[in-house]
Design a protein around this motif. Structure first.
Motif, PDB file in Angstrom:
ATOM      1  N   PHE A 113       6.578   3.387   2.960  1.00 12.01           N
ATOM      2  CA  PHE A 113       5.390   3.919   2.295  1.00 12.01           C
ATOM      3  C   PHE A 113       4.179   3.241   2.851  1.00 12.01           C
ATOM      4  O   PHE A 113       3.712   2.283   2.632  1.00 12.01           O
TER       5      PHE A 113
ATOM      6  N   ASN B 279      -3.050   5.400  -4.231  1.00 11.21           N
ATOM      7  CA  ASN B 279      -2.392   6.721  -4.202  1.00 11.21           C
ATOM      8  C   ASN B 279      -0.868   6.634  -4.208  1.00 11.21           C
ATOM      9  O   ASN B 279      -0.185   7.393  -3.522  1.00 11.21           O
ATOM     10  N   LYS B 280      -0.336   5.693  -4.985  1.00  8.16           N
ATOM     11  CA  LYS B 280       1.117   5.516  -5.044  1.00  8.16           C
ATOM     12  C   LYS B 280       1.829   6.790  -5.498  1.00  8.16           C
ATOM     13  O   LYS B 280       2.842   7.177  -4.933  1.00  8.16           O
TER      14      LYS B 280
ATOM     15  N   LEU C 106       6.503   0.551  -8.437  1.00  9.44           N
ATOM     16  CA  LEU C 106       6.450   1.857  -9.087  1.00  9.44           C
ATOM     17  C   LEU C 106       7.795   2.101  -9.758  1.00  9.44           C
ATOM     18  O   LEU C 106       8.842   1.915  -9.140  1.00  9.44           O
TER      19      LEU C 106
ATOM     20  N   ILE D 279       5.914  -0.992  -3.851  1.00 17.29           N
ATOM     21  CA  ILE D 279       4.979  -0.121  -3.145  1.00 17.29           C
ATOM     22  C   ILE D 279       3.577  -0.665  -3.400  1.00 17.29           C
ATOM     23  O   ILE D 279       3.239  -1.016  -4.520  1.00 17.29           O
ATOM     24  N   THR D 280       2.789  -0.799  -2.370  1.00 19.99           N
ATOM     25  CA  THR D 280       1.445  -1.344  -2.514  1.00 19.99           C
ATOM     26  C   THR D 280       0.406  -0.328  -2.050  1.00 19.99           C
ATOM     27  O   THR D 280       0.729   0.653  -1.395  1.00 19.99           O
TER      28      THR D 280
ATOM     29  N   ARG E  57       1.690   9.585  -2.841  1.00 20.80           N
ATOM     30  CA  ARG E  57       2.532   9.231  -1.693  1.00 20.80           C
ATOM     31  C   ARG E  57       4.003   9.379  -2.047  1.00 20.80           C
ATOM     32  O   ARG E  57       4.795   9.902  -1.252  1.00 20.80           O
ATOM     33  N   PHE E  58       4.381   8.939  -3.262  1.00 22.25           N
ATOM     34  CA  PHE E  58       5.780   9.082  -3.666  1.00 22.25           C
ATOM     35  C   PHE E  58       6.147  10.551  -3.829  1.00 22.25           C
ATOM     36  O   PHE E  58       7.225  10.973  -3.407  1.00 22.25           O
TER      37      PHE E  58
ATOM     38  N   THR F 157      -1.088  -2.963  -8.918  1.00 21.80           N
ATOM     39  CA  THR F 157       0.345  -3.018  -9.143  1.00 21.80           C
ATOM     40  C   THR F 157       1.081  -2.921  -7.811  1.00 21.80           C
ATOM     41  O   THR F 157       0.700  -2.145  -6.943  1.00 21.80           O
ATOM     42  N   GLU F 158       2.136  -3.700  -7.661  1.00 18.17           N
ATOM     43  CA  GLU F 158       2.894  -3.699  -6.414  1.00 18.17           C
ATOM     44  C   GLU F 158       4.283  -3.105  -6.585  1.00 18.17           C
ATOM     45  O   GLU F 158       5.184  -3.376  -5.795  1.00 18.17           O
TER      46      GLU F 158
ATOM     47  N   ILE G  77      -4.030   0.264  -9.081  1.00 18.22           N
ATOM     48  CA  ILE G  77      -4.005  -0.054  -7.649  1.00 18.22           C
ATOM     49  C   ILE G  77      -3.416  -1.430  -7.401  1.00 18.22           C
ATOM     50  O   ILE G  77      -2.684  -1.628  -6.440  1.00 18.22           O
TER      51      ILE G  77
END
Length: 68
Positions: A68, A15-16, A46, A11-12, A19-20, A43-44, A41
Motif C-alpha cells: 500500500f 486515503n487509507k 486499519l 497501513i500508513t 486505497r484499501f 493511525t498506522e 491520518i
C-alpha cells in the motif's frame, strides 16, 4: 449475516480507506468487507471486518503480499 471477525493490518499515510477499497476490488472481490466510516491520518493500522473465519484467512493471505 453480520461481520463478526476482524483483521487489522499496518497501513500508513492518507486515503487509507480509498486505497484499501481499490486494492480489495482488484485483489479480493470475492471477500465481503465492512470498513470503518473514517480513519485518522496519524493511525498506522486499519481494521477490516469480515463475515467468516475463512474470509479472514483469505484476506490475511492476500494482504501478506500487498503493498500500500
Amino acid at each position: 449475516m453480520t461481520y463478526k471477525y476482524s483483521c487489522t493490518f499496518p497501513i500508513t499515510g492518507g486515503n487509507k480507506l480509498s486505497r484499501f477499497q481499490s486494492w480489495a476490488a482488484e485483489h479480493a472481490p470475492d471477500i465481503s468487507v465492512n470498513l470503518p466510516p473514517q480513519v485518522p491520518i496519524k493511525t498506522e493500522a486499519l481494521t477490516v471486518r469480515v463475515k467468516s473465519v475463512e474470509d479472514r484467512r483469505k484476506l490475511i493471505e492476500r494482504l501478506a503480499v500487498a503493498q500500500f
